[in-house]
Design a protein around this motif. Sequence first.
Motif, PDB file in Angstrom:
ATOM      1  N   GLU A 227     -26.793  72.059 -31.159  1.00  0.00           N
ATOM      2  CA  GLU A 227     -25.831  71.402 -30.269  1.00  0.00           C
ATOM      3  C   GLU A 227     -26.237  71.480 -28.800  1.00  0.00           C
ATOM      4  O   GLU A 227     -25.974  70.554 -28.026  1.00  0.00           O
ATOM      5  CB  GLU A 227     -24.417  71.976 -30.483  1.00  0.00           C
ATOM      6  CG  GLU A 227     -24.230  73.431 -30.070  1.00  0.00           C
ATOM      7  CD  GLU A 227     -24.589  74.417 -31.165  1.00  0.00           C
ATOM      8  OE1 GLU A 227     -24.017  75.514 -31.151  1.00  0.00           O
ATOM      9  OE2 GLU A 227     -25.450  74.094 -32.019  1.00  0.00           O
ATOM     10  N   HIS A 228     -26.906  72.551 -28.397  1.00  0.00           N
ATOM     11  CA  HIS A 228     -27.266  72.704 -26.986  1.00  0.00           C
ATOM     12  C   HIS A 228     -28.471  71.835 -26.594  1.00  0.00           C
ATOM     13  O   HIS A 228     -28.748  71.670 -25.407  1.00  0.00           O
ATOM     14  CB  HIS A 228     -27.542  74.176 -26.669  1.00  0.00           C
ATOM     15  CG  HIS A 228     -26.367  75.070 -26.923  1.00  0.00           C
ATOM     16  ND1 HIS A 228     -25.195  74.980 -26.194  1.00  0.00           N
ATOM     17  CD2 HIS A 228     -26.163  76.043 -27.851  1.00  0.00           C
ATOM     18  CE1 HIS A 228     -24.329  75.868 -26.641  1.00  0.00           C
ATOM     19  NE2 HIS A 228     -24.890  76.528 -27.645  1.00  0.00           N
ATOM     20  N   VAL A 250     -18.774  71.922 -34.087  1.00  0.00           N
ATOM     21  CA  VAL A 250     -19.122  71.653 -32.682  1.00  0.00           C
ATOM     22  C   VAL A 250     -18.758  70.216 -32.294  1.00  0.00           C
ATOM     23  O   VAL A 250     -19.364  69.634 -31.391  1.00  0.00           O
ATOM     24  CB  VAL A 250     -20.625  71.935 -32.422  1.00  0.00           C
ATOM     25  CG1 VAL A 250     -20.898  73.433 -32.524  1.00  0.00           C
ATOM     26  CG2 VAL A 250     -21.518  71.171 -33.401  1.00  0.00           C
ATOM     27  N   LYS A 253     -17.934  69.525 -28.392  1.00  0.00           N
ATOM     28  CA  LYS A 253     -19.089  69.529 -27.489  1.00  0.00           C
ATOM     29  C   LYS A 253     -19.980  68.326 -27.733  1.00  0.00           C
ATOM     30  O   LYS A 253     -20.444  67.672 -26.789  1.00  0.00           O
ATOM     31  CB  LYS A 253     -19.889  70.821 -27.656  1.00  0.00           C
ATOM     32  CG  LYS A 253     -21.168  70.822 -26.811  1.00  0.00           C
ATOM     33  CD  LYS A 253     -21.869  72.140 -26.814  1.00  0.00           C
ATOM     34  CE  LYS A 253     -23.188  72.067 -26.042  1.00  0.00           C
ATOM     35  NZ  LYS A 253     -23.033  71.496 -24.691  1.00  0.00           N
ATOM     36  N   ASP A 257     -21.102  65.226 -25.210  1.00  0.00           N
ATOM     37  CA  ASP A 257     -22.513  65.025 -24.845  1.00  0.00           C
ATOM     38  C   ASP A 257     -23.111  63.733 -25.392  1.00  0.00           C
ATOM     39  O   ASP A 257     -24.260  63.398 -25.079  1.00  0.00           O
ATOM     40  CB  ASP A 257     -23.352  66.206 -25.357  1.00  0.00           C
ATOM     41  CG  ASP A 257     -23.062  67.491 -24.596  1.00  0.00           C
ATOM     42  OD1 ASP A 257     -22.393  67.413 -23.540  1.00  0.00           O
ATOM     43  OD2 ASP A 257     -23.498  68.569 -25.062  1.00  0.00           O
ATOM     44  N   GLN A 387      -8.931  67.688 -31.897  1.00  0.00           N
ATOM     45  CA  GLN A 387      -9.684  67.584 -30.653  1.00  0.00           C
ATOM     46  C   GLN A 387      -9.580  66.198 -30.015  1.00  0.00           C
ATOM     47  O   GLN A 387     -10.255  65.910 -29.034  1.00  0.00           O
ATOM     48  CB  GLN A 387     -11.146  67.964 -30.907  1.00  0.00           C
ATOM     49  CG  GLN A 387     -11.278  69.416 -31.342  1.00  0.00           C
ATOM     50  CD  GLN A 387     -12.703  69.909 -31.379  1.00  0.00           C
ATOM     51  OE1 GLN A 387     -13.643  69.168 -31.121  1.00  0.00           O
ATOM     52  NE2 GLN A 387     -12.878  71.180 -31.699  1.00  0.00           N
TER      53      GLN A 387
END
Length: 411
Positions: A227-228, A250, A253, A257, A387
Amino acid sequence: MSLNSTPRSDRIHIGFFGKRNAGKSSVVNAVTGQELAVVSEVKGTTTDPVQKAMELLPMGPVVVIDTPGIDDEGALGELRVQKTRQILNKTDVAVLIVDGTGEASEADRELIQLFQEKKIPFLIAVNKADESDEETLEKRFREYGRCISVSAKTGFHIPKLKEKIAGLAADCPSQNRIVGDLLKPGDTAVLVVPIDKAAPKGRLILPQQQTIRDILESDAAAVVVKEHGLKDTLKSLGKRPAMVITDSQVFGKVSADTPRDIPLTSFSILFARYKGNLQTVVRGAAAIESLQAGDRVLISEGCTHHRQCDDIGSVKIPRWLREYTKKELQIELTSGTEFPEDLSPYRLIIHCGGCMLNEREMKYRLKCAEDQGVPITNYGIAIAYMQGILRRSVELFPQVLAELPKSGDFV
């Protein structure tokens, strides 16, 4: 599991049923060509369902299931019969083994009725043909359905039995795709796979493996990132990817992104569609909004696994539910075959993606919830709903999107 292996959930499940000492285990061994089941003259030798994933010609990859006798007796016998009935929920093709030296019993007729109620294609194999006349045997049982006389002892008609089973299995399981039908040759799909404490050591989990395989079979490319690393990966690609597929944990996030013009979904949403139940679980998510303090919520998983800290089913989803609803809820968990028959105490069921369940069993669970009026959703849909990104996560699926309100994320 290697990328070349057929997952158990995608194999045709062939169940062998019947009374004790009808010769189920002997016929199973004759059909598979292996000593898969223990054979004995003692009634009730098979005490638990025996399942074996294997290649069985002319069918290919299958799961063969030998079951305890449906007429077992006593307290333990009742439990064995209950397990046999549970096996019906995952059976794609049923073979009823009857003893050709006698008549059809009440237990045999009860099984036939269950096959018909559950719409399971079935075949009657009249065993012990070496002890009686073939035509007489088949005539005796023909009124109950398609039948064939066999002898596990001599191998008589066993090849023919396998051909008939293959004929019944020809259209199951369904030929649904995970994601391949949404891609064109040359497309790129970016897969976001977190590697945290809950991730298995040295391998990807089954849904991720299956999705990669389906992408490759579509002559498309799969790019896998954590994910990063998503932002940098999207910038470095020479062209816009066809979609981003993320692990639900995730979702927030990854949504932030991923540019809005790139379609986004999750593995569990894709698997809900793959198992034929996406619209049902999308509708079920609305029940999250009406949960009240003290309501019971069932979180159900189709497999059993060692739970790590911050496990998604036992820790993360319960935490997110309480944070979203601001209510103290009663959360209960089941795994593997432990799916309650009575769902009425629950206000909501949140199921995993069902990657370890075949399509028939997943649809059975959904039907149980529907019949008892209990909303059911799945991990990915519930997380996307909480979310605020549910609408975005199903934009790839116009039929589902059409059911959502025109404004707002869901309600």
